[in-house]
Write a protein that holds these residues in place. Structure first.
Motif, PDB file in Angstrom:
ATOM      1  N   ALA A 202      13.897  42.659  -5.491  1.00 43.96           N
ATOM      2  CA  ALA A 202      14.610  42.701  -6.440  1.00 43.96           C
ATOM      3  C   ALA A 202      14.668  41.776  -7.992  1.00 43.96           C
ATOM      4  CB  ALA A 202      16.313  43.800  -6.283  1.00 43.96           C
ATOM      5  N   ARG A 203      14.770  41.202  -7.577  1.00 40.92           N
ATOM      6  CA  ARG A 203      15.289  39.823  -7.889  1.00 40.92           C
ATOM      7  C   ARG A 203      13.481  39.738  -9.391  1.00 40.92           C
ATOM      8  NH1 ARG A 203      14.446  34.385  -5.595  1.00 40.92           N
ATOM      9  NH2 ARG A 203      12.589  34.638  -6.762  1.00 40.92           N
ATOM     10  N   ASN A 204      12.565  40.025  -8.868  1.00 42.84           N
ATOM     11  CA  ASN A 204      11.640  39.723  -9.751  1.00 42.84           C
ATOM     12  C   ASN A 204      11.410  41.438 -10.367  1.00 42.84           C
ATOM     13  OD1 ASN A 204      10.574  37.485  -8.360  1.00 42.84           O
ATOM     14  ND2 ASN A 204       8.827  38.902  -6.585  1.00 42.84           N
ATOM     15  N   VAL A 205      11.831  42.273 -10.287  1.00 40.83           N
ATOM     16  CA  VAL A 205      11.891  43.652 -11.000  1.00 40.83           C
ATOM     17  C   VAL A 205      13.207  43.483 -12.088  1.00 40.83           C
ATOM     18  CG1 VAL A 205      12.708  45.656 -11.075  1.00 40.83           C
ATOM     19  CG2 VAL A 205      11.328  45.375  -9.412  1.00 40.83           C
ATOM     20  N   CYS A 206      13.491  42.837 -11.586  1.00 41.86           N
ATOM     21  CA  CYS A 206      15.181  42.147 -12.477  1.00 41.86           C
ATOM     22  C   CYS A 206      15.334  41.357 -13.607  1.00 41.86           C
ATOM     23  CB  CYS A 206      16.698  42.077 -12.290  1.00 41.86           C
ATOM     24  SG  CYS A 206      17.262  43.281 -11.183  1.00 41.86           S
ATOM     25  N   LEU A 207      14.245  41.038 -13.302  1.00 44.26           N
ATOM     26  CA  LEU A 207      13.497  39.226 -13.814  1.00 44.26           C
ATOM     27  C   LEU A 207      12.262  39.815 -14.966  1.00 44.26           C
ATOM     28  CD1 LEU A 207      13.840  35.827 -11.626  1.00 44.26           C
ATOM     29  CD2 LEU A 207      15.368  36.281 -13.190  1.00 44.26           C
ATOM     30  N   MET A 208      11.780  40.982 -14.692  1.00 47.12           N
ATOM     31  CA  MET A 208      10.405  41.715 -15.298  1.00 47.12           C
ATOM     32  C   MET A 208      11.353  42.347 -16.203  1.00 47.12           C
ATOM     33  SD  MET A 208       7.420  42.244 -16.140  1.00 47.12           S
ATOM     34  CE  MET A 208       6.390  41.481 -14.308  1.00 47.12           C
ATOM     35  N   LYS A 209      12.075  43.537 -16.464  1.00 44.85           N
ATOM     36  CA  LYS A 209      13.169  44.337 -17.086  1.00 44.85           C
ATOM     37  C   LYS A 209      13.527  42.964 -18.267  1.00 44.85           C
ATOM     38  CE  LYS A 209      15.246  48.435 -15.879  1.00 44.85           C
ATOM     39  NZ  LYS A 209      14.590  48.510 -16.995  1.00 44.85           N
ATOM     40  N   LEU A 210      14.475  41.687 -17.676  1.00 46.27           N
ATOM     41  CA  LEU A 210      15.037  41.643 -18.649  1.00 46.27           C
ATOM     42  C   LEU A 210      13.974  40.617 -19.557  1.00 46.27           C
ATOM     43  CD1 LEU A 210      17.803  39.234 -16.092  1.00 46.27           C
ATOM     44  CD2 LEU A 210      18.417  41.141 -18.390  1.00 46.27           C
ATOM     45  N   ARG A 211      12.662  40.412 -19.425  1.00 46.30           N
ATOM     46  CA  ARG A 211      11.710  39.850 -20.258  1.00 46.30           C
ATOM     47  C   ARG A 211      11.104  41.655 -21.194  1.00 46.30           C
ATOM     48  NH1 ARG A 211       9.018  38.294 -15.238  1.00 46.30           N
ATOM     49  NH2 ARG A 211       9.610  36.661 -14.805  1.00 46.30           N
ATOM     50  N   GLN A 212      11.176  42.048 -20.590  1.00 48.28           N
ATOM     51  CA  GLN A 212      10.905  43.391 -21.153  1.00 48.28           C
ATOM     52  C   GLN A 212      11.618  43.514 -22.788  1.00 48.28           C
ATOM     53  OE1 GLN A 212      10.340  45.866 -18.360  1.00 48.28           O
ATOM     54  NE2 GLN A 212       7.985  45.988 -18.184  1.00 48.28           N
ATOM     55  N   GLN A 213      13.397  43.066 -22.126  1.00 47.24           N
ATOM     56  CA  GLN A 213      14.229  43.487 -23.070  1.00 47.24           C
ATOM     57  C   GLN A 213      14.722  42.591 -24.096  1.00 47.24           C
ATOM     58  OE1 GLN A 213      17.901  43.495 -20.431  1.00 47.24           O
ATOM     59  NE2 GLN A 213      17.719  46.316 -20.042  1.00 47.24           N
ATOM     60  N   LYS A 214      14.567  41.084 -23.335  1.00 48.31           N
ATOM     61  CA  LYS A 214      13.582  39.765 -24.537  1.00 48.31           C
ATOM     62  C   LYS A 214      15.305  39.671 -24.886  1.00 48.31           C
ATOM     63  CE  LYS A 214       8.906  40.255 -25.589  1.00 48.31           C
ATOM     64  NZ  LYS A 214       8.077  40.356 -26.404  1.00 48.31           N
ATOM     65  N   HIS A 215      16.428  40.037 -24.519  1.00 53.87           N
ATOM     66  CA  HIS A 215      17.586  40.089 -24.744  1.00 53.87           C
ATOM     67  C   HIS A 215      18.213  40.527 -23.835  1.00 53.87           C
ATOM     68  CE1 HIS A 215      18.013  44.085 -26.149  1.00 53.87           C
ATOM     69  NE2 HIS A 215      18.915  44.469 -26.342  1.00 53.87           N
ATOM     70  N   TYR A 216      19.702  39.874 -24.103  1.00 52.09           N
ATOM     71  CA  TYR A 216      20.643  39.945 -23.325  1.00 52.09           C
ATOM     72  C   TYR A 216      21.563  40.875 -23.325  1.00 52.09           C
ATOM     73  CZ  TYR A 216      24.681  39.090 -20.096  1.00 52.09           C
ATOM     74  OH  TYR A 216      26.141  39.900 -19.154  1.00 52.09           O
TER      75      TYR A 216
END
Length: 191
Positions: free
Chosen positions: A93-107
């Protein structure tokens, strides 16, 4: 009541963190649909809460939760019994979330209106816990929120959180204590 109890200074009751038997992954790998449904039923709220604490956006958390379970289903045959099946799931789950954040490139922050509407906390049945979590998402840092959600909502021990987040136990404890103090101060100010 777990989150609320932690904030007001009571020691929350220990929850069973080994909610699942490790053999469930072998059953999932063998294609048993019932085993996958059982895994989802027992762990869905925890994974959603954790994803929400990382992403702070209900739709993104729902997507991350779905992707986590898809990865679990496709990688169940790779699971090696270590006595900590939840740690494996939270790592995915953490890896999926981190990948999602990287793809968004913003908070993407959670707006107050979104929190009032739902914020995904409808999955949390206890009213006091929902209020505390809504407040937590507003005032705590992402790191503090993660630790508190994993401890109070998911029922994990600080040592398990340390392993999952790959942080020293002292860092986990300080984030937890700092977050609880902030929540306590904020909630006392509202009373």
């Amino acid at each position: 009541m777990l989150v609320f109890a932690a904030v007001i200074g009571e020691v929350p009751q220990e929850k069973e963190t080994n909610l699942i038997d490790e053999t469930v992954f072998y059953k999932i790998a063998a294609g048993e649909k019932y085993a996958f449904c059982e895994l989802y039923e027992k762990t869905g709220n925890m994974i959603f809460s954790y994803a929400l604490s990382l992403l702070r956006n209900r739709e993104d958390a729902e997507d991350a939760m779905q992707e986590t379970y898809l990865k679990i289903r496709s990688a169940a045959h790779l699971y090696h019994p270590m006595g900590k099946p939840m740690a494996w799931i939270f790592t995915i789950a953490r890896n999926v979330c981190l990948m999602k954040l990287r793809q968004q490139k913003h908070y993407l922050g959670v707006s107050i209106e979104e929190i009032k509407e739902d914020c995904g906390c409808s999955q949390i049945k206890d009213r006091e816990d929902r209020i505390v979590l809504e407040t937590a998402f507003q005032i705590l840092s992402k790191e503090e929120c993660q630790v508190i959600v994993l401890y109070a909502v998911s029922g994990m021990k600080h040592r398990e959180i340390s392993e999952i987040l790959n942080l020293p136990i002292s860092t986990v404890l300080s984030r937890y204590n700092r977050g609880i103090k902030k929540l306590r101060k904020e909630l006392e100010g509202r009373l």
